[in-house]
Design an enzyme around this catalytic site. Structure first.
Site, PDB file in Angstrom:
ATOM      1  N   TYR A  40       0.879  -1.166   0.000  1.00 39.61           N
ATOM      2  CA  TYR A  40       0.000   0.000   0.000  1.00 39.61           C
ATOM      3  C   TYR A  40       0.918   1.218   0.000  1.00 39.61           C
ATOM      4  CZ  TYR A  40      -4.758  -1.507   1.662  1.00 39.61           C
ATOM      5  OH  TYR A  40      -6.031  -1.989   1.813  1.00 39.61           O
ATOM      6  N   ALA A  66      -6.009   0.278   5.887  1.00 42.57           N
ATOM      7  CA  ALA A  66      -4.797  -0.192   6.572  1.00 42.57           C
ATOM      8  C   ALA A  66      -4.667   0.294   8.010  1.00 42.57           C
ATOM      9  CB  ALA A  66      -3.539   0.200   5.781  1.00 42.57           C
ATOM     10  N   GLU A 114     -11.552  -1.651  -1.666  1.00 43.08           N
ATOM     11  CA  GLU A 114     -12.851  -2.032  -1.099  1.00 43.08           C
ATOM     12  C   GLU A 114     -13.933  -0.987  -1.368  1.00 43.08           C
ATOM     13  OE1 GLU A 114     -11.728  -4.727   2.721  1.00 43.08           O
ATOM     14  OE2 GLU A 114     -11.963  -2.601   3.112  1.00 43.08           O
ATOM     15  N   GLU A 164      -6.441  -9.680  -0.411  1.00 45.84           N
ATOM     16  CA  GLU A 164      -6.073  -9.690   1.007  1.00 45.84           C
ATOM     17  C   GLU A 164      -6.741 -10.899   1.606  1.00 45.84           C
ATOM     18  OE1 GLU A 164      -7.260  -6.183   3.168  1.00 45.84           O
ATOM     19  OE2 GLU A 164      -6.456  -4.861   1.628  1.00 45.84           O
TER      20      GLU A 164
HETATM   21  C1  GAL Z   1      -9.347  -4.766   4.954  1.00 45.59           C
HETATM   22  C2  GAL Z   1      -8.745  -3.510   4.338  1.00 45.59           C
HETATM   23  C3  GAL Z   1      -7.338  -3.279   4.855  1.00 45.59           C
HETATM   24  C4  GAL Z   1      -7.320  -3.370   6.355  1.00 45.59           C
HETATM   25  C5  GAL Z   1      -7.925  -4.689   6.791  1.00 45.59           C
HETATM   26  C6  GAL Z   1      -7.971  -4.883   8.261  1.00 45.59           C
HETATM   27  O1  GAL Z   1     -10.683  -4.884   4.711  1.00 45.59           O
HETATM   28  O2  GAL Z   1      -8.728  -3.600   2.943  1.00 45.59           O
HETATM   29  O3  GAL Z   1      -6.897  -2.030   4.428  1.00 45.59           O
HETATM   30  O4  GAL Z   1      -8.031  -2.301   6.866  1.00 45.59           O
HETATM   31  O5  GAL Z   1      -9.223  -4.768   6.346  1.00 45.59           O
HETATM   32  O6  GAL Z   1      -6.725  -4.876   8.818  1.00 45.59           O
END
Ligand code: GAL
Length: 938
Positions: free
Chosen positions: A43, A88, A147, A237
């Site tokens: 990121y 993040a 997202e 992710e």
């Molecule tokens: C995801 C998001 C990340 C981070 C993660 C939780 O949904 O894309 O940026 O926030 O949740 O650690």
């Protein structure tokens, strides 16, 4: 396919901004490689680079080119995720704080936001574009926003895509859908090239570390076939750990929740579902140093990830290595179709079949239907192979003992052998000169059955098995198929020599699980993927073969004197570890054993309880006569915040250009006999706190919310003169923008401030002044950047910096012997000596009771590396990364600012402590530039 090579993109998330020491990025990248990741996802954090509109910084700890270089040095493909919005758990979800004052909405197409977003994309694009694989770099995929699913605007997505394209981004665009294959941006306007999603099946409740909340998903393959059948199933992710909130149970609990068993079950399920892109969020979490964090998380962002905050190996890291090595070695795994195998006990056990489309190799992924089951269950699989049908195993049963999942392989040509099936999981295999090697594993004491075919029409009875392990038996399963049965050893690895099956002899290494976790198979020839094997070390970073002197050189780390075993081609006769020769004894079949001596490293560090500490009181702002004439007058009557004010003027720090850390507000009013007190409502993030003084007297320290200060007439309020309210607000960052509704624009400050007892109150009944970090958006210290300093008196005056002359300050010791009112600053210098060839990541530990509520900021060489909350916890140990820290006997400056929430505070014990001592092949880490007090004042 990359450059014609089919691969599984096994990527890990890493945030360069969470490790302010670029030298260590190379260390982390090597560890990714060692754990068999072949990719890294970055990121990019807009706010980290831009303190003010039009100002961008990519120097020093912000030099993103070095992050690409580190990835490149470790052969990692890169996924870039430059937002503009990221999440993040960072301040504003990665937006720069100056966006707090943007009139238009973020994450929408409108002139103001388009212009701002393009400004960032332009700045970061200069690094992304030349680092694309098409330009000789390692970037292969580029994410658009993150997202983005609620309150969406397709013109915004198109705007970002167009800007990237205009600047020369040609690698496929990707999108990370929220939580499931919801189908956002698969097709139509705003869509991307390779759609994917994220998933956190265990959630974030580390307080219940044995509760697996959600079953793994079994409908993703269908979703991929329905939504984007021509694209790989991509998990941009997938849960690699969990974050922990202020007051939470701490990262050891998260590590237990998202442990190696979780990694076995859930990641293998992803492969069963057909995933071929999987990015573990986080793989190395790091540190939300300074004001990087959003309010819900504290300084450590360890995340319970495969690599811990100080860069240590973990059981999950080792598990991930077992999986990665398998599918990087067993190539048919990369080109499979799903099939439904036959097996028994199918009410309890789920077995997915994956059949290679190019060969007859098949894989069976077995797990419990009820993911969280801790039972021991038995089953058989009917394996339909080119050598016939087999009820596997022939002897005994297959087992899943508790939370476990297995990938079993059948009908596989490897090196000069033909595997009919194995009930043990494959780690790797390798042709080693005159013989072949395969390493298989399962939990200790579990039975294994391994069936090999002899060359054309051979006789299984002629196959010779040699081993010292008496439990090993062999028999003919068919005329030309030999069946070998064994137990996975309690300790170590059992060698079994098999001659007469393949063209060459086979050395079958059978390991128990914990022995397997210490096997490494570093690639020695990137062109053909050839590997050597080594067992024992804590970490093996890399291996190189030299044909000049027939040697192999390993680089790695050990945590104690370590017996090692290596398996190499017979041509290799000498061995080096971290550049030094090691003596090894041949034990046959290319195996050698030896010992790596740990030595007696003298890791030394100052005993802070014996150090001379300097103390200064540090809140003159509470004095009614304090001169605040150069502070900003809070006189705005309008705000772009989403927080609605109850009274005016606007008392939101961001509206006056102060965005991070502690903020002072001073309100002056003329006393009258009517005024009985005042009322304040604080609006700030989780774990924020504020302290109030009137005319120099402490009134209290509070959580966010409304507070009445009454009955002050006749006591503190001067009815005829000037009265001064001083407020210190400890902020914990800005919210993010999860739902794309501008939630990040929530105020940090006060929605209401009014006098009590007065009629006809006007806006100006109280005159307000506000003060944050020196210079506001015009940073005084651009090297340490926008999140390093807040508005404490000591910060404004450079007390945290090396070189600040504290000779006049009072000598004290820590633990403090006095309960000190108001803000206190403590300074000392310390040394750390880590001898060459060793690595000893260092921490600062707080040990205190909660007799007084206080917060503290930790500065090392001017860098704010910790926010401690002794009233909340849970973090008491703060990582001080090498590079910021001089570990070479040089001077380090430690400054600690103590901010009492009660009237006074007394700081407890502070200790320096290494997390671990490793004899290490860590690459050289240069000191980062740390400007001094003199640099600031000259
Ligand atoms: C995801 C998001 C990340 C981070 C993660 C939780 O949904 O894309 O940026 O926030 O949740 O650690």
């Amino acid at each position: 396919m990359i450059n014609g090579e089919r691969l599984f993109l096994f990527s890990g998330e890493f945030h360069y901004y969470r490790l302010p020491s670029p030298g260590l990025w190379f260390d982390i990248a090597e560890k990714f490689k060692a754990l068999e990741f072949n990719g890294v996802s970055f990121y990019f954090n807009w706010g980290y680079h831009s303190p003010k509109k039009g100002i961008y910084d990519f120097d020093g700890v912000r030099d993103v080119q070095k992050a690409f270089d580190a990835a490149n040095a470790a052969d990692l493909h890169v996924i870039t995720r430059a937002g503009p919005y990221i999440n993040a758990e960072v301040d504003c979800g990665g937006f720069p704080s100056w966006l707090m004052n943007m009139y238009d909405m973020a994450r929408k197409s409108n002139p103001e936001n388009d212009e701002n977003s393009r400004e960032w994309l332009d700045a970061i694009g200069k690094f992304l574009v030349p680092n694309q694989i098409t330009n000789g770099g390692n970037v292969i995929l580029n994410q658009i926003d993150n997202e983005y699913a609620d309150n969406t605007d397709e013109y915004y997505m198109e705007m970002i895509k167009a800007k990237f394209k205009e600047d020369g981004m040609v690698v496929p665009t990707i999108f990370n859908d929220v939580g499931a294959p919801n189908g956002n941006w698969v097709n139509g306007p705003g869509s991307v090239d390779i759609y994917g999603w994220d998933s956190y099946p265990l959630g974030f409740d580390c307080a219940n570390p044995t509760v697996w909340q959600n079953n793994r998903s079994t409908h993703w393959r269908d979703a991929n076939e329905r939504l984007n059948p021509d694209e790989p199933l991509a998990l941009y992710e997938f849960q690699g750990g969990a974050f922990d909130p202020w007051g939470g149970p701490g990262y050891d609990a998260c590590r237990q929740l998202v442990n190696e068993r979780y990694a076995k079950v859930y990641y293998k399920n992803n492969y069963a579902q057909g995933a071929t892109i999987q990015n573990l969020y986080m793989t190395y979490g790091g540190t939300s140093w300074g004001g990087l964090a959003k309010p819900s998380v504290y300084t450590s962002y360890d995340y319970g990830a495969p690599i811990s905050e100080p860069g240590l190996m973990t059981p999950k890291g080792y598990e991930v290595k077992l999986q990665g090595t398998f599918f990087h070695s067993v190539k048919p795994f990369l080109t499979t179709e799903h099939f439904e195998p036959k097996y028994d006990n199918s009410d309890i056990i789920l077995v997915d079949g994956l059949a290679d489309v190019n060969t007859s190799t098949k894989f069976y992924i077995a797990q419990h239907w009820n993911t969280a089951s801790e039972d021991l269950d038995e089953f058989h699989i009917t394996m339909d192979t080119s050598d016939g049908k087999f009820e596997v195993p022939n002897k005994g049963k297959l087992v899943l003992n508790g939370r476990d999942a297995k990938i079993l392989t059948s009908d596989y040509d490897f090196d000069s052998q033909h595997l009919v099936y194995s009930t043990s999981e494959i780690f790797t295999h390798q042709a080693m000169g005159s013989h072949d090697v395969m390493l298989v594993y399962a939990y200790e004491d579990e039975d294994g059955e391994f069936a090999l075919k002899t060359p054309s029409k051979g006789d299984a009875k002629k196959i010779k098995i040699q081993t010292k392990d008496k439990s090993v038996t062999s028999s003919s399963l068919k005329k030309d198929v030999v069946q070998i049965n064994y137990k996975h050893p309690k300790e170590g690895t059992t060698p079994i020599y098999i001659s007469g099956a393949g063209e060459k002899d086979l050395l079958l290494l059978v390991a128990g699980y914990s022995s397997a976790t210490r096997w490494w198979a570093p690639i020695v020839n990137p062109k053909n993927g050839d590997r050597v094997l080594i067992q024992g070390p804590y970490l093996v970073r890399s291996a190189k073969i030299s044909t000049e002197d027939n040697s192999v050189t390993f680089s790695g780390d050990i945590d104690e004197t370590t017996d090692i075993q290596v398996v190499v081609p017979e041509s290799i006769t000498s061995f080096k570890w971290n550049g030094k020769d090691i003596k090894m004894k041949p034990t046959g079949h290319g195996s050698w054993t030896g010992t790596l001596e740990f030595g007696k490293p003298q890791v030394e560090f100052t005993d802070l309880s014996k150090a001379t500490w300097k103390y200064s009181p540090a809140s003159p702002e509470t004095d009614p006569d304090f001169d605040d004439s150069d502070w900003i007058k809070a006189n705005h009557l309008k705000s772009n915040s989403v927080t609605v004010p109850d009274t005016y003027p606007i008392l939101y720090a961001d509206d006056y250009g102060y965005h991070t850390g502690n903020i002072w507000f001073r309100g002056t009013f003329n006393g009258t006999s009517e005024i009985t007190g005042f009322n304040l409502t604080c609006h700030s993030g989780d774990a924020s706190a504020w302290m109030v003084w009137l005319n120099g007297e402490y009134l209290g320290g509070y959580d966010v919310g409304n507070q009445d200060f009454t009955d002050l007439n006749g006591t503190l309020i001067d009815p005829e003169g000037k009265n001064v309210i001083s407020i210190l607000l400890w902020t914990t960052g800005h919210e993010d923008d999860w739902n794309a509704d501008d939630n990040f624009k929530q105020a940090r400050g006060f929605t209401k401030a009014e006098l009590l007892g007065v009629n006809n109150q006007t806006i100006w009944s109280i005159d307000w002044k506000v003060q944050g970090n020196l210079g506001g958006e015009d940073l005084t210290d651009p090297v340490r950047g926008p999140y390093n300093e807040g508005g404490l008196y000591g910060e404004r005056n450079g007390w945290h910096l090396p070189g600040f002359p504290d000779d006049e300050w009072e000598d004290v010791s820590i633990p403090e012997t006095k309960n000190r009112t108001g803000v206190s600053w403590y300074r000392t210098s310390f040394e750390v000596t880590v001898p060459e060839g060793y690595d000893a990541p260092i921490s600062l530990k707080f040990d205190d009771d909660t007799k007084t509520r206080y917060r503290a900021l930790v500065f090392v060489n001017g860098w704010q590396l910790g926010r401690y909350a002794n009233d909340l916890g849970p973090q008491t140990q703060f990582y001080l990364p090498k590079g910021i820290l001089n570990t070479n006997s040089g001077e380090n400056i430690l400054a600690v600012a103590v901010i009492p929430l009660d009237e006074a505070a007394q700081i407890g014990q502070l200790t320096l402590e290494p997390y671990i001592v490793l004899k290490s092949g860590i690459p050289n880490v240069e000191l980062v530039e740390s400007p001094t007090y003199q640099d600031r004042t000259q």
